[in-house]
Design a protein around this motif. Structure first.
Motif, PDB file in Angstrom:
ATOM      1  N   LEU A  31       0.621  -1.169  -0.168  1.00  0.00           N
ATOM      2  CA  LEU A  31       0.106  -0.508  -0.007  1.00  0.00           C
ATOM      3  C   LEU A  31       0.292   1.382   0.590  1.00  0.00           C
ATOM      4  N   TYR A  32       0.720   2.307  -0.892  1.00  0.00           N
ATOM      5  CA  TYR A  32       1.314   3.261  -1.140  1.00  0.00           C
ATOM      6  C   TYR A  32       0.343   4.759  -1.404  1.00  0.00           C
ATOM      7  N   VAL A  33       0.687   5.955  -0.452  1.00  0.00           N
ATOM      8  CA  VAL A  33       0.367   6.601  -1.494  1.00  0.00           C
ATOM      9  C   VAL A  33       0.888   7.453  -2.526  1.00  0.00           C
ATOM     10  N   ILE A  34      -0.164   7.434  -3.675  1.00  0.00           N
ATOM     11  CA  ILE A  34       0.636   7.832  -4.629  1.00  0.00           C
ATOM     12  C   ILE A  34       0.158   8.812  -4.870  1.00  0.00           C
ATOM     13  N   ARG A  35       0.559   9.740  -6.208  1.00  0.00           N
ATOM     14  CA  ARG A  35      -0.207  11.315  -6.955  1.00  0.00           C
ATOM     15  C   ARG A  35       0.263  10.569  -8.664  1.00  0.00           C
ATOM     16  N   TYR A  36      -1.422   9.811  -9.242  1.00  0.00           N
ATOM     17  CA  TYR A  36      -1.182   9.474 -10.648  1.00  0.00           C
ATOM     18  C   TYR A  36      -1.545  10.746 -11.413  1.00  0.00           C
ATOM     19  N   ALA A  37      -0.198  11.082 -12.642  1.00  0.00           N
ATOM     20  CA  ALA A  37      -0.025  11.774 -13.690  1.00  0.00           C
ATOM     21  C   ALA A  37      -1.334  12.534 -13.861  1.00  0.00           C
ATOM     22  N   ILE A  38      -2.134  11.591 -14.663  1.00  0.00           N
ATOM     23  CA  ILE A  38      -3.381  11.403 -15.641  1.00  0.00           C
ATOM     24  C   ILE A  38      -3.951  12.219 -14.396  1.00  0.00           C
ATOM     25  N   SER A  39      -4.745  11.743 -13.226  1.00  0.00           N
ATOM     26  CA  SER A  39      -6.062  12.614 -12.734  1.00  0.00           C
ATOM     27  C   SER A  39      -5.189  13.159 -11.739  1.00  0.00           C
TER      28      SER A  39
ATOM     29  N   ASP B  37      -8.359  -2.393  -3.393  1.00  0.00           N
ATOM     30  CA  ASP B  37      -8.843  -3.596  -2.912  1.00  0.00           C
ATOM     31  C   ASP B  37     -10.864  -4.449  -3.271  1.00  0.00           C
ATOM     32  N   ASN B  38     -11.327  -3.285  -3.090  1.00  0.00           N
ATOM     33  CA  ASN B  38     -12.945  -3.160  -3.448  1.00  0.00           C
ATOM     34  C   ASN B  38     -13.474  -3.559  -4.463  1.00  0.00           C
ATOM     35  N   PRO B  39     -13.584  -5.078  -4.971  1.00  0.00           N
ATOM     36  CA  PRO B  39     -14.207  -5.311  -6.445  1.00  0.00           C
ATOM     37  C   PRO B  39     -15.214  -4.612  -7.248  1.00  0.00           C
ATOM     38  N   ALA B  40     -14.816  -3.634  -6.480  1.00  0.00           N
ATOM     39  CA  ALA B  40     -16.715  -2.501  -7.427  1.00  0.00           C
ATOM     40  C   ALA B  40     -16.109  -1.714  -7.965  1.00  0.00           C
ATOM     41  N   TYR B  41     -14.325  -1.661  -7.919  1.00  0.00           N
ATOM     42  CA  TYR B  41     -13.667  -0.645  -8.774  1.00  0.00           C
ATOM     43  C   TYR B  41     -13.191  -1.081  -9.835  1.00  0.00           C
ATOM     44  N   GLY B  42     -12.482  -0.860 -10.348  1.00  0.00           N
ATOM     45  CA  GLY B  42     -11.829  -1.585 -11.887  1.00  0.00           C
ATOM     46  C   GLY B  42     -10.021  -1.047 -11.318  1.00  0.00           C
ATOM     47  N   ASN B  43      -8.999  -1.500 -11.480  1.00  0.00           N
ATOM     48  CA  ASN B  43      -7.984  -1.286 -11.316  1.00  0.00           C
ATOM     49  C   ASN B  43      -6.712  -0.819 -12.762  1.00  0.00           C
ATOM     50  N   THR B  44      -5.933  -0.199 -12.439  1.00  0.00           N
ATOM     51  CA  THR B  44      -5.476   0.502 -13.556  1.00  0.00           C
ATOM     52  C   THR B  44      -4.193  -0.211 -14.097  1.00  0.00           C
ATOM     53  N   ASP B  45      -3.992  -0.666 -15.282  1.00  0.00           N
ATOM     54  CA  ASP B  45      -2.476  -1.589 -15.756  1.00  0.00           C
ATOM     55  C   ASP B  45      -2.319  -1.135 -16.900  1.00  0.00           C
ATOM     56  N   GLY B  46      -0.510  -1.549 -17.046  1.00  0.00           N
ATOM     57  CA  GLY B  46       0.361  -0.254 -17.605  1.00  0.00           C
ATOM     58  C   GLY B  46       0.778   0.727 -17.343  1.00  0.00           C
ATOM     59  N   VAL B  47       0.185   1.283 -16.437  1.00  0.00           N
ATOM     60  CA  VAL B  47       0.785   2.234 -15.610  1.00  0.00           C
ATOM     61  C   VAL B  47       3.079   2.534 -15.350  1.00  0.00           C
ATOM     62  N   GLY B  48       3.439   4.160 -16.100  1.00  0.00           N
ATOM     63  CA  GLY B  48       4.691   3.615 -16.514  1.00  0.00           C
ATOM     64  C   GLY B  48       5.421   4.289 -15.057  1.00  0.00           C
ATOM     65  N   PRO B  49       6.129   3.714 -14.916  1.00  0.00           N
ATOM     66  CA  PRO B  49       6.953   4.483 -13.659  1.00  0.00           C
ATOM     67  C   PRO B  49       6.779   6.215 -14.269  1.00  0.00           C
ATOM     68  N   ASP B  50       6.971   6.855 -14.436  1.00  0.00           N
ATOM     69  CA  ASP B  50       7.315   8.258 -15.165  1.00  0.00           C
ATOM     70  C   ASP B  50       5.635   8.455 -15.156  1.00  0.00           C
ATOM     71  N   ASP B  51       4.105   7.811 -14.993  1.00  0.00           N
ATOM     72  CA  ASP B  51       3.242   8.493 -14.989  1.00  0.00           C
ATOM     73  C   ASP B  51       2.741   8.535 -13.822  1.00  0.00           C
ATOM     74  N   LEU B  52       3.523   8.173 -12.188  1.00  0.00           N
ATOM     75  CA  LEU B  52       3.205   8.303 -11.351  1.00  0.00           C
ATOM     76  C   LEU B  52       4.717   8.759  -9.707  1.00  0.00           C
ATOM     77  N   SER B  53       3.615   9.477  -9.275  1.00  0.00           N
ATOM     78  CA  SER B  53       5.092   9.662  -8.149  1.00  0.00           C
ATOM     79  C   SER B  53       4.496   9.045  -6.653  1.00  0.00           C
ATOM     80  N   VAL B  54       5.151   8.654  -6.351  1.00  0.00           N
ATOM     81  CA  VAL B  54       5.452   7.951  -4.859  1.00  0.00           C
ATOM     82  C   VAL B  54       5.697   8.945  -4.026  1.00  0.00           C
ATOM     83  N   VAL B  55       4.155   9.034  -3.012  1.00  0.00           N
ATOM     84  CA  VAL B  55       4.321  10.410  -1.297  1.00  0.00           C
ATOM     85  C   VAL B  55       4.807   9.393  -0.504  1.00  0.00           C
TER      86      VAL B  55
END
Length: 234
Positions: free
Chosen positions: A175-183, A205-223
């Motif tokens: 589990l991480y707190v992240i910032r996703y570049a797209i949103s 973790d909630n199956p009612a929500y989708g996952n986001t795959d194929g995210v490049g390392p430059d597309d997110l930052s770990v807080v």
């Protein structure tokens, strides 16, 4: 006279300075300045360095340390508002670390953990436990609130999480707190590394929500990495 008053007075001695004290304590001058304002806790090992540099008497002969100044307190005030005269026990700083709690929410839209702002309060964590999960100093940790239900049943709306802000890149799945570049949202998610594609999968973790795959390392930052959660019962 408080411990801070004693330190300030000793710093007036010839050859003594805040910068010299900072070097002796292994801190930057800004941290020492916050300490002298009553905004930063003095740890047990730091008190030893302070005594040696300033030539102060043994710890048992010094005033007991007080907790950091609470947000909204007047300058120099180290007592919690509404508790005049309260002093933390001498052993408190040796047993507990005071971690700042910030008014920030993960998964709650744009924003950042603004550590330049005053914490809303502090949470006490036992040093013994804290050192089993991280070597980060307390001012590089943060407690923030979770918003939304996308991480249920692991995390619920309103939970508080302790994050290690020294972890600014993926180190292992978890589990991480992240910032996703797209949103540009601050999110707490399960982050998995997919070696075959050299991309990340951002999981809910909630199956009612989708996952986001194929995210490049430059597309997110770990807080930060999540170390602990706290939850109200009832």
């Amino acid at each position: 006279m408080t411990l801070i008053d004693t330190i300030r007075q000793a710093l007036q001695s010839p050859g003594k300075s805040q910068r010299g004290l900072a070097r002796a304590m292994g801190l930057d001058p800004a941290a020492v300045n916050r300490m002298l304002k009553g905004e930063r806790q003095i740890k047990a090992h730091e008190l030893t360095a302070i005594r040696e540099y300033l030539g102060l008497p043994p710890a048992e002969d010094l005033p007991a340390p007080t907790i950091p100044r609470s947000p909204g307190a007047s300058p120099g005030q180290t007592e919690p508002p509404g508790l005049p005269g309260w002093r933390q026990p001498p052993a408190f700083a040796e047993e507990f670390a005071m971690v700042p709690v910030y008014d920030a929410r993960a998964s709650a839209g744009p924003g950042a953990i603004n550590t330049d702002a005053e914490p809303v309060c502090f949470s006490a964590f036992r040093w013994e436990w804290l050192r089993r999960v991280t070597q980060a100093p307390p001012d590089q940790l943060a407690v923030i609130q979770v918003a939304g239900d996308s991480m249920e049943p692991t995390l619920h709306h309103g939970d508080h999480v302790l994050i290690d802000r020294t972890v600014t890149r993926w180190t292992r799945d978890g589990l991480y707190v992240i910032r996703y570049a797209i949103s540009d949202e601050l999110m707490v998610k399960r982050l998995l590394w997919i070696p075959s594609s050299r991309t990340f999968s951002i999981r809910s973790d909630n199956p009612a929500y989708g996952n986001t795959d194929g995210v490049g390392p430059d597309d997110l930052s770990v807080v930060g990495r999540v170390l602990w959660l706290g939850r109200n019962i009832g």
